[in-house]
Design a protein around this motif. Structure first.
Motif: not given
Lengths: 377, 410
Positions: A30-31, A34-35, A38, A46-47, A49, A52, A307, B1-2, B4-5, B8-9, B12, B93, B100-101
């Motif tokens: 699952x991990x 998910x990655x 993503x 998020x075009x 971003x 980054x 991250x 890790x899920x 942490x994703x 991230x979302x 952002x 960067x 872009x942002x």
């Protein structure tokens, strides 16, 4: 840095059955899913971003490749950034040199324009990246032969010297533009096209690095470099050719860093030796800090560390302008003082079951004792 | 890790939410936001801040005078800044982020040639015009960039007139050009390397002799090794270029080591505030400048060069001399203002074409861009520090004072 906590958590892991490393559970699947989702969906959702997040994948790669040598093998290199810069220069010089004279292209006074055709651009990037990877590995083998005679802090300082020296040497080399740097050939498509192209390459390289290292740690080679970390003399006595293992590990690290360098050079659009190619005090230190933050010597630690680190860095850079370095300093200090084993290392100790680690309770009591004694003295 | 994703979302998304409303607030005039990634920290921070002050004072002035008028509508100017930490690795960067942002469509330059070289490919890629005032290396203008415009003179001209001056003095004193010994120390970056290239051309032309050709260390904090050689070899002319930090180091160590070279030329004297810091010890230094408050330039926004000087000193504390880095930054904002009005549109292509056709007189001098984008309508001048004052000594057309040779430290 003392190694007591690392060895303690290691004892826990060594107590686990060897198969825990290899077994892939449903959680893992699952991990990964998910990655991957993503990674693929992020540039679409998020075009703006894209750039980054592409750098984020490079950060993950930095932390992982550092951890291969620093975490899994116990050789704390401060000079891994050398391979990043070497890859960047090899890739760029290839991209230019395939089609025109490098010396004339980089000259600051007369020089001139050279238009790369679309085909030339893509051939240049492809050949450049391959040569960057191979070239960086070859350099690692050559340098490894010299510096792997050093241990502990001497190895750290020796490798740091390589990275610093490389920046100065390239800076004095007029053929590659010296301190004046090289403007990279311009991407033939649109701005967004370039962002997606390099995003895909960064993501792909980071995933390939992870998969390769995951496999590598499950082999005998992985065990051998762990043995080198834990006790190099004993490892040698057991018949492990330590120098060869160390050199190969460093070359693998260099292979992926070389590609990362080639990619980052192209994304930045302009390279020069001191700040872009061999940025010892930024990326060079970040890769160590990220691996330590997440937990060195673990599979997921460097990923998580990278991250978190990247998000904190980008956020402070935007909203706490002027305080970004203070914030990073505080994180590193807290990390070193209170979380030496990093986030994942700490989680592994706290909830070993989550990581498929079977704990021999009697052994844990012993190591806890050891640790208490170690700290007391 | 899920988890942490998700983090991230969420992070952002939060970033996007905070960034969005920063542009919109109600006012009778609209707002045009220019963007700039410039050095607030790191080795170029002194000049980065001078440039920012220059941008800000011009933005304020333009807005006070009614803003930018496009088709009967008025717009106030604003600038969105990021800190590039004096490294070109950050520039690309941050420009991506601005474009872009933050949706910035009009760019002001960063500080230094290196960061400008990193910025140019990005703006070309997105076809976003940039008016820059702080990147002088010629290598910026031989790449065929179409969206890059530069209000200053290119860097090979910085120290060239000091070579001519040295040759002239040698001739007057009955010395052969081949007997004039030149010592040089330059930073290893695109700007100073181009200054060096210009100097070497001129040294060859006049037939002088180079005895020292050193590079300054990367952090520009020590040049005693070069100065020790200078003491031993006794050159007739010492040339140094290393932005403000290099100039500050040079001023300090030349004073400390009592270097008595009769002629010393140094870039970025004003920006490094060396007169304020070292007083009489730097008397007689020759300083190339893009602009001087004593020149007879005049424009409609700030009046004369002297009036700009006065206004700037009244606005910002701590300036004994207004560095040209600030003046040219202000000029870049004025170029944008006239560019928008000439285009009569906010369309980037139309504005680009209007910028390319710029022909204006300002307090900073005349501005007219070559096809490559550099300003060809304005000369560099050479000033000498004489009793704490910067007096123009070359070229002859602009000179108000005679050069003092040999220089005397006080």
């Amino acid at each position: 840095m003392t190694t007591d906590t690392t060895t303690a958590s290691l004892a826990v892991r060594e107590a686990a059955s060897g198969t825990a490393r290899r077994r892939i559970t449903r959680n893992d699947v699952m991990m990964y899913a998910a990655i991957l989702v993503f990674g693929i969906v992020a540039p679409i959702i998020f075009p703006n971003y894209t750039y980054q997040i592409a750098v984020l994948w490079l950060m993950v790669l930095f932390a992982q490749t550092w951890d291969l040598v620093g975490g899994q093998m116990g050789y704390n290199s401060l000079g891994n950034i050398f391979f990043f810069g070497a890859g960047m220069y090899i890739c760029t010089v290839t991209q230019i040199g395939l089609f025109t004279d490098v010396g004339a292209y980089t000259s600051s006074s007369d020089g001139g324009q050279f238009e790369f055709s679309t085909e030339q651009y893509y051939i240049g990037v492809a050949v450049g990246l391959v040569l960057a990877a191979i070239g960086a590995s070859v350099l690692a083998v050559m340098l490894g032969w010299i510096v792997f005679g050093l241990r502990g802090p001497y190895f750290a300082i020796g490798t740091l010297g390589i990275a610093l020296g490389a920046g100065e040497l390239v800076g004095a080399w007029e053929w590659v533009g010296g301190g004046g740097g090289i403007p990279i050939p311009v991407y033939p498509g649109s701005g967004d096209g370039k962002a997606f192209f390099y995003y895909a390459l960064c993501f792909g390289t980071a995933v390939a690095t992870f998969a390769f290292l995951k496999w590598l740690y499950s082999t005998r080679f992985g065990l051998a470099i762990n043995a080198i970390r834990d006790d190099e003399e004993k490892a040698e006595a057991m018949g492990i050719h330590t120098l060869r293992h160390k050199t190969v590990a460093w070359a693998i690290s260099a292979f992926f860093l070389g590609i990362a360098g080639g990619l980052f050079g192209n994304m930045t659009g302009f390279i020069e030796p001191l700040e872009v190619a061999f940025p010892v005090i930024t990326f060079g230190i970040f890769m160590v800090a990220m691996a330590l933050l997440g937990g060195k010597g673990t599979m997921w630690g460097p990923v998580l560390g990278a991250v978190l680190f990247h998000i904190i860095k980008e956020t402070t850079w935007t909203y706490f302008l002027g305080w970004q370095w203070v914030a990073l300093g505080v994180i590193i200090i807290l990390n070193i003082m209170f979380f030496q084993q990093g986030i994942v290392g700490w989680m592994q100790e706290k909830w070993p079951d989550l990581f498929g680690i079977e704990v021999d309770r009697s052994l844990v009591a012993d190591t806890a004792d050891d640790r208490a004694r170690g700290r007391g003295v | 890790m899920v988890i942490s994703n998700r983090f991230v979302l969420a992070a952002v998304a939060a970033v996007a939410a905070i960034a969005a409303p920063s542009i919109a607030f109600a006012a009778p005039c609209g707002t045009i936001t220019l963007g700039s990634a410039i050095s607030f920290t790191g080795k170029y921070s002194t000049n980065g801040i001078h440039a920012k002050n220059g941008y800000d004072i011009a933005v304020k002035r333009v807005n006070e005078m009614g803003g930018v008028k496009i088709g009967g509508k008025c717009y106030n100017l604003a600038v969105k800044y990021y800190d590039d930490e004096s490294t070109p690795a950050r520039t690309a960067q941050l420009l991506e982020r601005l474009i872009k942002q933050d949706g910035i469509k009009y760019m002001l330059g960063p500080y230094s040639s290196a960061t400008t070289k990193a910025a140019a490919p990005v703006i070309e890629k997105y076809k976003i015009p940039m008016v820059e005032a702080e990147g002088a290396s010629r290598s910026l203008f031989n790449k065929g960039y179409k969206y890059l415009f530069c209000v200053i003179s290119t860097s090979e001209q910085y120290l060239a007139s000091s070579i001519a001056l040295a040759a002239e003095i040698a001739k007057k004193m009955g010395k052969k050009p081949g007997d004039v010994k030149v010592a040089m120390a330059f930073e290893n970056d695109p700007f100073s390397l181009d200054v060096r290239a210009g100097v070497i051309d001129d040294i060859k032309k006049h037939g002088l002799k180079i005895v020292i050709d050193d590079k300054l260390p990367r952090d520009l904090s020590d040049m005693s090794a070069t100065l020790t050689k200078v003491r031993a070899l006794k050159p007739d002319l010492l040339l140094i270029s290393g932005h403000s930090k290099g100039a500050a180091t040079a001023g300090r160590q030349i004073a400390e080591m009592k270097i008595d070279t009769p002629m010393i030329a140094l870039t970025h004297c004003e920006a490094a505030k060396i007169v304020k810091k070292y007083g009489g010890a730097v008397n007689g230094f020759l300083c190339p400048t893009q602009w001087a408050e004593t020149l007879s330039y005049k424009g409609k926004y700030f009046g004369t060069a002297a009036e700009y000087d006065k206004l700037f000193k009244a606005t910002y504390d701590g300036y004994k001399n207004v560095p040209y880095q600030a003046a040219q930054a202000s000029a870049a904002v004025l170029v944008w203002k006239e560019g928008f009005e000439a285009a009569g549109s906010l369309d980037t292509e139309k504005v680009r074409d209007a910028l390319a056709a710029t022909k204006m007189q300002t307090f900073y001098g005349n501005i007219k861009f070559s096809k490559a984008g550099n300003n060809i309508a304005k000369p560099m001048v050479l000033r000498q520090i004489q009793d704490g004052k910067f007096n123009v000594v070359a070229p002859a057309k602009w000179a108000s004072h005679k050069v003092v040779y040999p220089r005397m430290a006080k």
